[in-house]
Design an enzyme around this catalytic site. Structure first.
Site, PDB file in Angstrom:
ATOM      1  N   HIS A 141       0.819  -1.219   0.000  1.00  0.00           N
ATOM      2  CA  HIS A 141       0.000   0.000   0.000  1.00  0.00           C
ATOM      3  C   HIS A 141       0.852   1.268   0.000  1.00  0.00           C
ATOM      4  O   HIS A 141       0.909   1.977  -0.979  1.00  0.00           O
ATOM      5  CB  HIS A 141      -1.015   0.017   1.146  1.00  0.00           C
ATOM      6  CG  HIS A 141      -1.959  -1.123   1.136  1.00  0.00           C
ATOM      7  ND1 HIS A 141      -2.730  -1.439   0.035  1.00  0.00           N
ATOM      8  CD2 HIS A 141      -2.260  -2.066   2.088  1.00  0.00           C
ATOM      9  CE1 HIS A 141      -3.470  -2.507   0.307  1.00  0.00           C
ATOM     10  NE2 HIS A 141      -3.197  -2.917   1.534  1.00  0.00           N
ATOM     11  N   ASP A 196      -5.466  -7.762  -3.543  1.00  0.00           N
ATOM     12  CA  ASP A 196      -5.784  -7.550  -2.132  1.00  0.00           C
ATOM     13  C   ASP A 196      -7.103  -8.188  -1.717  1.00  0.00           C
ATOM     14  O   ASP A 196      -7.211  -9.394  -1.597  1.00  0.00           O
ATOM     15  CB  ASP A 196      -5.767  -6.050  -1.830  1.00  0.00           C
ATOM     16  CG  ASP A 196      -5.710  -5.736  -0.338  1.00  0.00           C
ATOM     17  OD1 ASP A 196      -5.768  -6.673   0.480  1.00  0.00           O
ATOM     18  OD2 ASP A 196      -5.612  -4.566   0.021  1.00  0.00           O
TER      19      ASP A 196
END
Length: 451
Positions: free
Chosen positions: A265, A316
């Site tokens: 991220h 994800d």
């Protein structure tokens, strides 16, 4: 295969023959005179570097606003914990198999599974600590996707070392128990084909202490190390209050971050942190679709790539699995933030080519996988695309990649995918789609009775 065009380690090549032997690319050479192409465009199929496969079953369940007017990542997370409490080993395998199938059909060759669901409901360990790791391995073997398994160490509910509660208890291990779990997971990985491998994933600075992080690193050896980093504002504030430094600042000051690492991220970094992380050679693992879905923020891609940083892409939460959409979402986020166009393009390479080559190269690095480009000796991870249609309109070179990524129909052009030489997608469909999807839909019917 004979392809009209291919993006190889030497750049664009026309009318080439690509041979596969023993899971690897045996040759890339001019096609025989008069040979009929079997493939329109050949590319190196990237590795999906960040997956929580079980969350695929939640897709569409968290889009209504709850009683909290400030719905956020944290309210989503509470719903996720409640959901996962009911999952059984068989259901986890069925969901993972469907996810892996969808990744292959989306153009990925392989996946790094950030696997933190370890125990039974309530946090009771299975008799076999690696039970759920084995389910992930079996799903990958069944579907034919390449696998880097990343068992996750998750110790605490926050930097105050509060104990795990609710759904989190299925994640928890102390370093000693985690070492035994990792050993079992490694044995499971060894039952797969030679392109399967294992790494380690200390979950985040919120969830492990310094002893746990160091112990996890000792298990990694030369393998991949993945960790969530600087995803949310509240996370940054908590780390700063407890450690007197921001997450990226603290990690780079206390550990030798190098190209083995993949930091996931990184949407909350300062310009100086962005530059410092780029200099380590680590991969920034980006998941733009999930980051948008959860409201994480925008990764500073222009600055990071401008300083030579490596990036790769993952799906994800698997709310939507699309390689081309992930790439487009990163570029569009840069344009929206900076009010610009062609934000990541270079003088000699279009936006689409910069994104695709970064995805292939960075994914391979993050997964510890010998792939990332079409070159002799590399694993035969190949994505074949048909451009002879209304979406590809027979474009070539960089313009073909730009069309696939930004035209909106790139996934519809995917014809074939090979994972380490396994020809698992043909004519756009996984070769075992009917069987695997039937089991997944039955699993979802079971789960939705309790939602």
């Amino acid at each position: 295969m004979v392809t009209k065009q291919a993006l190889t380690s030497n750049g664009w090549e026309a009318n080439v023959e690509i041979g596969i032997k023993d899971r690897r690319i045996a040759h890339i050479r001019p096609a025989p005179h008069g040979a009929t192409p079997t493939v329109g465009l050949a590319l190196a199929a990237p590795l999906n570097l960040h997956s929580h496969s079980f969350q695929r079953a939640m897709s569409g369940l968290t889009e209504a606003r709850g009683p909290d007017p400030s719905d956020s990542f944290w309210t989503w997370r509470r719903l996720m914990y409640k959901f996962l409490d009911q999952l059984t080993p068989d259901q986890i395998q069925a969901i993972a198999a469907q996810v892996f199938l969808e990744m292959l059909e989306a153009g990925y060759s392989s996946v790094a599974e950030f696997h933190y669901l370890h125990h039974n409901a309530g946090g009771v360990p299975y008799a076999n600590l690696a039970e759920l790791s084995e389910q992930i391995v079996e799903a990958a073997k069944d579907v034919g996707i390449g696998l880097t398994l990343l068992p996750v160490l998750y110790q605490f509910g926050g930097l105050d070392k509060r104990p795990l509660a609710g759904g989190q208890r299925r994640f928890g291990n102390d370093p000693m128990q985690f070492a035994r779990l990792h050993e079992g997971a490694a044995k499971a990985v060894a039952t797969g084909p030679e392109d399967f491998n294992i790494g380690v994933a200390p979950h985040s600075l919120r969830a492990v202490d310094t002893l746990g992080l160091s112990d996890a690193l000792s298990l990694a050896g030369n393998g991949p190390v993945h960790m969530h980093l600087a995803e949310q504002v509240a996370e940054v504030e908590e780390v700063q209050a407890a450690l007197n430094a921001r997450p990226t600042e603290w990690l780079l000051s206390n550990y030798d971050v190098d190209p083995r690492w993949c930091l996931i991220h990184c949407t909350q970094m300062t310009p100086l942190e962005t530059q410092a992380l780029a200099a380590t050679g680590a991969v920034a693992g980006l998941c733009p679709i999930t980051e948008a879905n959860l409201g994480d923020g925008i990764f500073n891609g222009t600055h990071y790539l401008g300083h030579g940083g490596n990036i790769g892409f993952g799906s994800d939460s698997t709310v939507h699995i699309s390689l081309f959409e992930e790439l487009k979402s990163l570029e569009y986020s840069q344009r929206l933030r900076d009010k610009s166009r062609a934000a990541l393009a270079k003088a000699d390479r279009s936006t689409g080519r910069v994104l695709f080559e970064a995805a292939a190269r960075g994914g391979a690095q993050a997964g510890g996988r010998d792939s990332g480009t079409l070159a002799v000796g590399k694993l035969a991870d190949i994505l074949a695309v048909d451009l002879d249609n209304e979406w590809g309109v027979n474009r070539s070179g960089d313009m073909a990649l730009d069309t696939l990524i930004f035209g909106g129909n790139g996934q519809r052009c995917i014809s074939d995918v090979w994972s380490a030489g396994r020809h698992v997608v043909k004519e756009g469909r996984h070769i075992e789609r009917e069987r695997i999807t039937k089991k997944f839909t039955a699993t979802m019917a079971e789960l939705e009775q309790n939602i």
